[in-house]
Design a protein around this motif. Sequence first.
Motif, PDB file in Angstrom:
ATOM      1  N   MET A 258      -7.274  -4.055  22.803  1.00  0.00           N
ATOM      2  CA  MET A 258      -8.568  -4.441  22.251  1.00  0.00           C
ATOM      3  C   MET A 258      -8.640  -5.948  22.101  1.00  0.00           C
ATOM      4  SD  MET A 258      -9.997  -1.872  19.331  1.00  0.00           S
ATOM      5  CE  MET A 258     -11.043  -0.506  19.845  1.00  0.00           C
ATOM      6  N   VAL A 259      -9.773  -6.495  22.520  1.00  0.00           N
ATOM      7  CA  VAL A 259     -10.063  -7.913  22.332  1.00  0.00           C
ATOM      8  C   VAL A 259     -11.280  -8.023  21.422  1.00  0.00           C
ATOM      9  CG1 VAL A 259     -10.666 -10.096  23.430  1.00  0.00           C
ATOM     10  CG2 VAL A 259      -9.166  -8.471  24.624  1.00  0.00           C
ATOM     11  N   PHE A 260     -11.132  -8.803  20.360  1.00  0.00           N
ATOM     12  CA  PHE A 260     -12.224  -9.050  19.413  1.00  0.00           C
ATOM     13  C   PHE A 260     -12.629 -10.511  19.549  1.00  0.00           C
ATOM     14  CE2 PHE A 260      -9.467  -5.768  17.716  1.00  0.00           C
ATOM     15  CZ  PHE A 260     -10.349  -4.783  17.283  1.00  0.00           C
ATOM     16  N   ASP A 261     -13.817 -10.759  20.055  1.00  0.00           N
ATOM     17  CA  ASP A 261     -14.261 -12.123  20.341  1.00  0.00           C
ATOM     18  C   ASP A 261     -15.423 -12.496  19.412  1.00  0.00           C
ATOM     19  OD1 ASP A 261     -14.948 -14.563  21.400  1.00  0.00           O
ATOM     20  OD2 ASP A 261     -15.506 -13.799  23.379  1.00  0.00           O
ATOM     21  N   SER A 262     -15.203 -13.453  18.510  1.00  0.00           N
ATOM     22  CA  SER A 262     -16.224 -13.926  17.573  1.00  0.00           C
ATOM     23  C   SER A 262     -16.505 -12.825  16.553  1.00  0.00           C
ATOM     24  CB  SER A 262     -17.504 -14.344  18.289  1.00  0.00           C
ATOM     25  OG  SER A 262     -17.218 -15.337  19.266  1.00  0.00           O
ATOM     26  N   VAL A 263     -15.755 -12.844  15.479  1.00  0.00           N
ATOM     27  CA  VAL A 263     -15.540 -11.647  14.668  1.00  0.00           C
ATOM     28  C   VAL A 263     -16.473 -11.540  13.463  1.00  0.00           C
ATOM     29  CG1 VAL A 263     -13.817 -10.351  13.359  1.00  0.00           C
ATOM     30  CG2 VAL A 263     -13.129 -11.634  15.398  1.00  0.00           C
ATOM     31  N   VAL A 264     -17.120 -10.393  13.356  1.00  0.00           N
ATOM     32  CA  VAL A 264     -17.854 -10.018  12.155  1.00  0.00           C
ATOM     33  C   VAL A 264     -16.843  -9.698  11.053  1.00  0.00           C
ATOM     34  CG1 VAL A 264     -19.265  -8.186  11.129  1.00  0.00           C
ATOM     35  CG2 VAL A 264     -19.880  -9.133  13.358  1.00  0.00           C
ATOM     36  N   ASN A 265     -17.086 -10.188   9.867  1.00  0.00           N
ATOM     37  CA  ASN A 265     -16.222  -9.869   8.736  1.00  0.00           C
ATOM     38  C   ASN A 265     -16.352  -8.380   8.420  1.00  0.00           C
ATOM     39  OD1 ASN A 265     -14.992  -9.562   6.176  1.00  0.00           O
ATOM     40  ND2 ASN A 265     -15.445 -11.686   5.640  1.00  0.00           N
ATOM     41  N   PRO A 266     -15.260  -7.590   8.556  1.00  0.00           N
ATOM     42  CA  PRO A 266     -15.371  -6.144   8.383  1.00  0.00           C
ATOM     43  C   PRO A 266     -15.185  -5.654   6.955  1.00  0.00           C
ATOM     44  CG  PRO A 266     -13.160  -6.685   9.103  1.00  0.00           C
ATOM     45  CD  PRO A 266     -13.907  -8.002   9.003  1.00  0.00           C
TER      46      PRO A 266
END
Length: 547
Positions: A258-266
Motif C-alpha cells: 500500500m502506498v499512501f500519498d498526501s495523507v488525510v489524518n485518520p
Amino acid sequence: MRAAALYSASGSLLLATLTAAPAEATAEATAGTSSGAAEARGTAVAAQRAAAAGISFGRCPEAEDLPGSMRCGTVTVPLDYAHPDGKRIRLTVSRVPATREDPDNSTREVPGQGALVYNPGGPGASGLHFPLVGMVPEWKRIAAAYDLVGYAPRGVAPSAPLSCQDPADFVEEPRPAPTQPSAAYKKRRAAEAEAYARGCAERAGEALRHYHSLNNARDLEVVRAALGEERLTFMGASYGTYLGALYAELFPARVRRMVFDSVVNPDPGQIWYRNNLDQSAAFEHRWSDFKAWIAAHDAVYGLGDTPKEVQHRYEEAGRRLAAEPAGGTVGPAQLQSALLRAGYYDDYWPHRAEALSAYLKGDPQPLIDQAGTRTEEETAGAENSSSVYTAVECNDAPWPTDFAVWDRDNTRLARRAPFETWDNVWTNLPCAYWRAPRQRPLDVRTGPGELPPTLILAAERDAATPYGGALELRGRLSGSVLVTERGAGTHGVAGGPNACVNGHLEAYLLDGGLPARDASCAPRPEPEPRPLSGPVPQPEQAAAPTV
C-alpha cells in the motif's frame, strides 16, 4: 488536482476544528452505527460472487472519453452490505495491462506483479483515467510490472451516479468572497446549505445513507476479488489514503502493498469537521508561499515585491470583480477559487499569477479562461463530484448541527487564516443539516505483524492534507515508513518531478523495498515564472486531476 502528481481534485477536500467533537451529534452517530458483523458477512458474500464472475473487460463508456487502448468492465456490489441479496449497483473499472517491457532494455521481459489499484481522492473523484499514467516516463517501470487499474467509486459517474440537484442549477453565479461575512450573508449561505442537504435526501432517497467511506472500503475488497488478486496492491492519494487506511483496518490479511500519498489524518476525532479547519489553517500558509513567490518575481508580474503588496493587489482585484464581474462570470469567489487551486499545485503558480496580473492591467481574458464558466458536460461532472463529496463526508461521522458552533470556530480561525476558512465552511455546511444516519469512524490501528510494511509519502507544506496527517498514520500502521518531500507543498508527490520520491516509490512497488527508517527528499524546484502560453495544465491526470 495537478499536472505532475496523479489526482483528481473536486474542490476543497476537508475542513477541521479546534474544539471538541460536538456533543449534539453523538446520539446521531450512535444511531447510524451497527456492529459491522452483518456488513462483514455481506462483504464476504459479495467478494465470493465477484471472484467467480471476474471482470469482462471491453470498450469503455463513450461518455468517459477514454482512449481505445484502455479497457473497461464492471463489478457488482451491494448497495447495502448488510443485505447482499438486496439492491446492487455496478462500479466501472478501467485497466491497461502491464507492458512487461523493461524501459532500460527492450529485449528483456519484466515479470508481472498483478494489478495496482488506484484511488485519486475527493471523495467524489474518478480514477478511470489513472491507467494512462503508464505513458508518462516516471511511471514506465511500474507500468511494465503492473496492470494499472482505476475505477469510479460508488456514486461517481458512471458508477451509480449520485446527484443532489439538477446540474443546470449547479452553475454558480459571480459571488462575493467575504473573509468577515455579515450575519445576513451567513444566514443566506446557511439556508442554501440546508436546501442542498434537503435536495440530496429527496433525490437519492433511502440509498443516500449507503454512500460512505466504510462502504467504499468494502467496495475495494470486492474489486480486488473481481480482479482475481489474492492480495491487494493499492495506491491512494488524498482522500484515497483514508480509504486505504480503512481497508487496512478491515482487511489487513488481504494487503500486499500500500502506498499512501498526501495523507488525510485518520484520527476518528478528526473525521471530518476538525480535519477541515486544519486544512483552512494550512492553506493560509500555502497562500503565503504563493504570494512570496509572486513577490520574488515582481519584475515579471508587477504585483508587488512583498507578499503584503501582493495581498493588496489581490484584494484590489476582488473589489473590481465585485463591482463588475469579468466576462459576467468571474466574481471574487471565482477568483478565490482559482487561486486556491494554486495552493494545491505549484504548476498553477505562473498561470494564476499571470492571469491576476493581466486582469489588473486591463486584460480579463486569462482570468476568465481560468476561472470562468464550465461547459454543460463539465458542470454535470462537477455536480456529481460535489454530491458524492458531500454525501460521503456527511455520512462518515458526526458534525455540529448548530450553526453557532460553526460560526464560533470559524470566526476564531478566520482571524489568522482568512483565505480559505469561510469558503470551506460553505462547502461543508450541508453536513449540519444532513438527514441520513451517521457512521462512527473506525479507530485505524494495526499492531506488529498484522499488516505488511506500507509506504507513506507526504509534502511538508501540503495544505489540502496537512503534514500532521502523515505523522498520525505512520504512528497507527505498524511497520509503515514515511518519506517526506521537505519544504514542498504540492498536493500529491508520487510520479511527479522529484526523482528521490519516485525512487522510493519504485523500490517499494517493484521490490517491496523500504528505507530502514523514515526518509526525506529535497524539494522539487519551484516553478519558473512565465506568461500564460498554451493551455493551463489540468489536474485530472499526471502529466496528461476531486478531494
